[in-house]
Design a protein around this motif. Sequence first.
Motif, PDB file in Angstrom:
ATOM      1  N   ALA A  24       0.814  -1.081   0.068  1.00  0.00           N
ATOM      2  CA  ALA A  24      -0.130  -0.157   0.149  1.00  0.00           C
ATOM      3  C   ALA A  24       0.890   1.198   0.220  1.00  0.00           C
ATOM      4  N   SER A  25       0.191   2.099  -0.567  1.00  0.00           N
ATOM      5  CA  SER A  25       0.838   3.683  -0.596  1.00  0.00           C
ATOM      6  C   SER A  25      -0.105   4.638  -0.023  1.00  0.00           C
ATOM      7  N   GLY A  26      -0.015   5.564   0.548  1.00  0.00           N
ATOM      8  CA  GLY A  26      -0.672   6.462   1.349  1.00  0.00           C
ATOM      9  C   GLY A  26      -0.640   6.144   2.781  1.00  0.00           C
ATOM     10  N   ARG A  27      -0.731   7.459   3.537  1.00  0.00           N
ATOM     11  CA  ARG A  27      -0.399   7.463   4.771  1.00  0.00           C
ATOM     12  C   ARG A  27      -1.496   6.986   5.755  1.00  0.00           C
ATOM     13  N   THR A  28      -2.831   6.821   5.297  1.00  0.00           N
ATOM     14  CA  THR A  28      -3.632   5.995   6.112  1.00  0.00           C
ATOM     15  C   THR A  28      -3.936   4.565   6.426  1.00  0.00           C
ATOM     16  N   PHE A  29      -2.986   3.635   5.465  1.00  0.00           N
ATOM     17  CA  PHE A  29      -2.958   2.684   5.587  1.00  0.00           C
ATOM     18  C   PHE A  29      -2.766   1.750   7.062  1.00  0.00           C
ATOM     19  N   SER A  30      -1.994   2.385   7.935  1.00  0.00           N
ATOM     20  CA  SER A  30      -1.757   1.749   9.221  1.00  0.00           C
ATOM     21  C   SER A  30      -2.993   1.729  10.079  1.00  0.00           C
ATOM     22  N   SER A  31      -3.977   2.827   9.775  1.00  0.00           N
ATOM     23  CA  SER A  31      -4.925   3.133  10.483  1.00  0.00           C
ATOM     24  C   SER A  31      -6.350   2.530  10.142  1.00  0.00           C
ATOM     25  N   VAL A  32      -6.205   1.522   9.254  1.00  0.00           N
ATOM     26  CA  VAL A  32      -7.616   1.000   8.513  1.00  0.00           C
ATOM     27  C   VAL A  32      -7.392  -0.272   8.611  1.00  0.00           C
ATOM     28  N   ALA A  33      -8.607  -1.119   8.682  1.00  0.00           N
ATOM     29  CA  ALA A  33      -8.565  -2.465   8.492  1.00  0.00           C
ATOM     30  C   ALA A  33      -8.252  -2.975   7.061  1.00  0.00           C
ATOM     31  N   VAL A  34      -7.879  -4.123   6.760  1.00  0.00           N
ATOM     32  CA  VAL A  34      -7.446  -4.695   5.508  1.00  0.00           C
ATOM     33  C   VAL A  34      -8.219  -5.908   5.284  1.00  0.00           C
ATOM     34  N   GLY A  35      -8.643  -6.406   4.040  1.00  0.00           N
ATOM     35  CA  GLY A  35      -9.422  -7.442   3.856  1.00  0.00           C
ATOM     36  C   GLY A  35      -8.916  -7.987   2.527  1.00  0.00           C
ATOM     37  N   TRP A  36      -9.152  -9.400   2.437  1.00  0.00           N
ATOM     38  CA  TRP A  36      -8.730 -10.063   1.265  1.00  0.00           C
ATOM     39  C   TRP A  36      -9.997 -10.725   0.772  1.00  0.00           C
ATOM     40  N   PHE A  37     -10.507 -10.385  -0.692  1.00  0.00           N
ATOM     41  CA  PHE A  37     -11.537 -11.075  -1.301  1.00  0.00           C
ATOM     42  C   PHE A  37     -11.105 -11.835  -2.460  1.00  0.00           C
ATOM     43  N   ARG A  38     -11.795 -12.761  -2.917  1.00  0.00           N
ATOM     44  CA  ARG A  38     -11.655 -13.395  -4.088  1.00  0.00           C
ATOM     45  C   ARG A  38     -12.761 -13.618  -4.990  1.00  0.00           C
ATOM     46  N   GLN A  39     -12.590 -13.756  -6.368  1.00  0.00           N
ATOM     47  CA  GLN A  39     -13.556 -13.992  -7.087  1.00  0.00           C
ATOM     48  C   GLN A  39     -13.121 -15.105  -8.242  1.00  0.00           C
ATOM     49  N   PRO A  40     -13.844 -16.124  -7.800  1.00  0.00           N
ATOM     50  CA  PRO A  40     -13.713 -17.424  -8.595  1.00  0.00           C
ATOM     51  C   PRO A  40     -14.395 -17.117 -10.281  1.00  0.00           C
ATOM     52  N   PRO A  41     -13.749 -17.829 -11.133  1.00  0.00           N
ATOM     53  CA  PRO A  41     -14.413 -17.636 -12.447  1.00  0.00           C
ATOM     54  C   PRO A  41     -15.884 -17.998 -12.468  1.00  0.00           C
ATOM     55  N   GLY A  42     -16.504 -16.744 -12.854  1.00  0.00           N
ATOM     56  CA  GLY A  42     -17.924 -16.866 -13.258  1.00  0.00           C
ATOM     57  C   GLY A  42     -18.810 -16.873 -11.931  1.00  0.00           C
ATOM     58  N   GLN A  43     -18.074 -16.290 -10.840  1.00  0.00           N
ATOM     59  CA  GLN A  43     -18.941 -16.309  -9.585  1.00  0.00           C
ATOM     60  C   GLN A  43     -18.588 -14.760  -8.921  1.00  0.00           C
ATOM     61  N   GLU A  44     -19.440 -14.651  -7.899  1.00  0.00           N
ATOM     62  CA  GLU A  44     -19.682 -13.271  -7.208  1.00  0.00           C
ATOM     63  C   GLU A  44     -18.194 -13.469  -6.373  1.00  0.00           C
ATOM     64  N   ARG A  45     -17.717 -11.981  -6.215  1.00  0.00           N
ATOM     65  CA  ARG A  45     -16.730 -11.771  -5.140  1.00  0.00           C
ATOM     66  C   ARG A  45     -17.122 -12.091  -3.765  1.00  0.00           C
ATOM     67  N   GLU A  46     -16.151 -12.487  -3.028  1.00  0.00           N
ATOM     68  CA  GLU A  46     -16.345 -13.486  -1.587  1.00  0.00           C
ATOM     69  C   GLU A  46     -15.204 -12.939  -0.578  1.00  0.00           C
ATOM     70  N   PHE A  47     -15.718 -12.835   0.699  1.00  0.00           N
ATOM     71  CA  PHE A  47     -14.708 -12.585   1.757  1.00  0.00           C
ATOM     72  C   PHE A  47     -13.881 -13.606   1.811  1.00  0.00           C
ATOM     73  N   VAL A  48     -12.907 -13.380   1.900  1.00  0.00           N
ATOM     74  CA  VAL A  48     -11.760 -14.564   2.443  1.00  0.00           C
ATOM     75  C   VAL A  48     -11.284 -14.343   3.985  1.00  0.00           C
ATOM     76  N   ALA A  49     -10.618 -13.039   4.120  1.00  0.00           N
ATOM     77  CA  ALA A  49     -10.139 -12.921   5.402  1.00  0.00           C
ATOM     78  C   ALA A  49     -10.084 -11.299   5.643  1.00  0.00           C
TER      79      ALA A  49
END
Length: 123
Positions: A24-49
């Motif tokens: 990440a670039s940008g000074r606010t990164f350390s103050s926010v939560a970060v998520g990982w999502f994934r999008q399988p082929p032909g499917q909706e984006r889904e929460f991972v972690a």
Amino acid sequence: QVQLVESGGGLVQAGGSLNLTCAASGRTFSSVAVGWFRQPPGQEREFVAAIGWSGASTYYADSVKGRFTISRDNAKNTAYLQMNSLKPEDTAIYYCATRSAGSIWFHDSYDYWGQGTQVTVSS
């Protein structure tokens, strides 16, 4: 404003491991939560972690619990997703994102997104 760049994706056999990085670039990164999502082929984006701003709180989808580990290094403005025991159903484009407000589980709560990195798991 935050810019996010994912890396570390690739092709791996079932049972293998990959470690995704979200830089990440940008000074606010350390103050926010970060998520990982994934999008399988032909499917909706889904929460991972997701991980809280300090790293003390982590959240996982049931499908990856016990196999994936999310972490962050605020000094390096970087988040990680260590993926072990990969399965063919983990095949997807993986995105990292920063959370603005709302539930940590839903993609609508996240404002800045990376371009994604492809993970392909062969059987």
